[in-house]
Design an enzyme around this catalytic site. Structure first.
Site, PDB file in Angstrom:
ATOM      1  N   THR A  34      -3.305  -8.470   4.949  1.00 32.43           N
ATOM      2  CA  THR A  34      -3.209  -8.808   3.539  1.00 32.43           C
ATOM      3  C   THR A  34      -3.076  -7.524   2.737  1.00 32.43           C
ATOM      4  OG1 THR A  34      -4.159 -10.158   1.776  1.00 32.43           O
ATOM      5  CG2 THR A  34      -5.708  -8.873   3.121  1.00 32.43           C
ATOM      6  N   ILE A  53      -7.856  -5.549   5.663  1.00 28.75           N
ATOM      7  CA  ILE A  53      -8.118  -5.561   4.218  1.00 28.75           C
ATOM      8  C   ILE A  53      -7.909  -4.144   3.688  1.00 28.75           C
ATOM      9  CG2 ILE A  53     -10.616  -5.252   4.581  1.00 28.75           C
ATOM     10  CD1 ILE A  53     -11.006  -6.924   1.970  1.00 28.75           C
ATOM     11  N   ILE A  76      -9.544  -1.784   8.321  1.00 24.75           N
ATOM     12  CA  ILE A  76      -9.419  -1.309   6.946  1.00 24.75           C
ATOM     13  C   ILE A  76      -8.070  -0.634   6.778  1.00 24.75           C
ATOM     14  CG2 ILE A  76     -10.481   0.052   5.121  1.00 24.75           C
ATOM     15  CD1 ILE A  76     -12.259  -2.254   6.315  1.00 24.75           C
ATOM     16  N   LYS A  77      -7.317  -1.079   5.777  1.00 27.94           N
ATOM     17  CA  LYS A  77      -5.984  -0.513   5.536  1.00 27.94           C
ATOM     18  C   LYS A  77      -6.099   0.707   4.621  1.00 27.94           C
ATOM     19  CE  LYS A  77      -2.324  -3.384   5.216  1.00 27.94           C
ATOM     20  NZ  LYS A  77      -1.491  -4.523   4.759  1.00 27.94           N
ATOM     21  N   ILE A  78      -5.554   1.818   5.102  1.00 33.90           N
ATOM     22  CA  ILE A  78      -5.548   3.072   4.358  1.00 33.90           C
ATOM     23  C   ILE A  78      -4.099   3.560   4.273  1.00 33.90           C
ATOM     24  CG2 ILE A  78      -6.291   5.494   4.382  1.00 33.90           C
ATOM     25  CD1 ILE A  78      -8.831   4.602   5.830  1.00 33.90           C
TER      26      ILE A  78
END
Length: 373
Positions: free
Chosen positions: A44, A108, A139-141
């Site tokens: 997402t 996310i 975790i999206k970075i």
């Protein structure tokens, strides 16, 4: 008879859906896509969340409860989005267990406004990880220069990371280095590095859109003959880079100690040009050991009619390099294209994040006690 999505999975491609909403979770649709479309993960981003919250009434009950408790807009967004990711993580838990942690992943994103703030990104990555509290979360970075430091420190803390907004080969190489550095730090701290996973989200169709615009402006037959070739060639060379970087002594030492390779993930795989086959970025980037994260429209087209022809990447590298060389020869500046796309990618997510805040603000105000309906 095996379906096309089963065939794609058998080639070694993990199918992830690029869309998450509470309605999809509550209706059973997500469960059906896992069972019937071979979906083994989901991603997402702020744009997706903004769209989900603006439609339907799946969030009404939670928004009302948050409004009554006087929750701030920022905290409300944090609660709503992490609840969706935690719920999806539970649905994907059997896939996660079955794949030994490889798939069953739910991503996310940190706030896009932190894209150039390494310390802020590291802090929020830890907050999101702790709040979702599921081992199969990611975790999206973003792969900005500042994001590289955040990737290393987040991996070092034992948190799985989906690196997003990668457009250039140089940045992809730097992302792999940041991942390996994080693993080395985690290993030195005594962490079990076998539990840490990462994917490198390499964007495809956006590259074609920008390059094709420039080719049309150039207008020569040589330029026009290169249309819709740059995105796939760029991604094919990213896979070659992945193979090379994980064959180094440094990477092999970590893999031997239990580390996982950072899989390439093909992002932005919805075809933007109606003149192109709608499964182009699925069939032409099919290769073992990658993720393809698809919008639902592309997923359904793949299931219905994708003309798979086996491994389309290994062995393509000389031809792919020629495409990039030919683009340079006609006047397309690769570095300028990829720098612009990164800048635009961050800016678009900030716009979407602000839309998300506006949507939640309006919903909270409408639901607050005493508000006129």
């Amino acid at each position: 008879m095996t379906t096309t999505t089963q065939q794609l999975s058998a080639l070694g491609v993990s199918i992830w859906l690029d869309d998450l909403s509470r309605e999809r979770i509550a209706s059973g649709n997500l469960q059906r896509l896992i069972a019937e479309r071979d979906v083994v993960g989901i991603t997402t981003n702020p744009t997706i969340f903004a769209g989900a919250l603006a439609k339907g009434n799946a969030y009404d009950e939670q928004v009302t409860a948050l409004a009554k408790s006087g929750t701030s807009v920022a905290d409300a967004v944090f609660e709503i989005t992490t609840d969706d990711v935690a719920a999806a993580s539970e649905i994907f838990a059997p896939v996660y267990a079955r794949s030994g942690g490889l798939d069953g992943r739910v991503s996310i994103e940190v706030e896009p406004g932190l894209a150039h703030d390494a310390a802020g990104t590291i802090a929020q990555a830890q907050q999101l990880w702790a709040k979702v509290a599921k081992p199969n979360a990611m975790i999206k970075i973003p792969a900005t220069v500042e994001g590289l430091e955040a990737i290393t420190e987040t991996i070092a803390a034992g948190i799985s990371v989906n690196v997003t907004l990668i457009f250039s080969l140089d940045r992809h190489k730097a992302v792999i280095d940041a991942y390996l550095s994080g693993l080395e730090k985690a290993q030195a701290a005594g962490r079990d590095i076998s539990t840490i996973h990462s994917v490198a989200s390499f964007f495809v169709s956006r590259v074609d859109t920008e390059i094709d615009k420039r080719l049309e402006a150039i207008g020569t037959p040589e330029a026009l003959a290169l249309k819709s070739k740059g995105g796939i060639a760029n991604a094919q060379l990213a896979y070659q880079l992945f193979e090379q970087e994980f064959a180094t002594d440094r990477a092999k030492g970590l893999l031997a100690a239990g580390a996982n390779p950072q899989r390439p993930l093909w992002a932005s795989t919805g075809v933007k040009d109606p003149a192109l086959p709608d499964t182009l970025y699925v069939t032409e980037l099919a290769v073992s050991g990658v993720v393809n994260t698809m919008p639902e429209k592309t997923l359904e087209a793949t299931f219905d009619h994708a003309p798979l022809h086996g491994d389309a990447v290994t062995g393509s590298y000389a031809e792919a390099q020629k495409v990039l060389d030919d683009l340079a020869a006609v006047g397309v500046d690769y570095d300028d294209v990829t720098a612009l796309l990164e800048k635009e990618g961050v800016e678009k997510f900030i716009v979407s994040w602000n839309e998300l805040l506006d949507t939640v603000t309006a919903a909270l105000e409408a639901a607050r006690p005493g508000a006129t309906q």
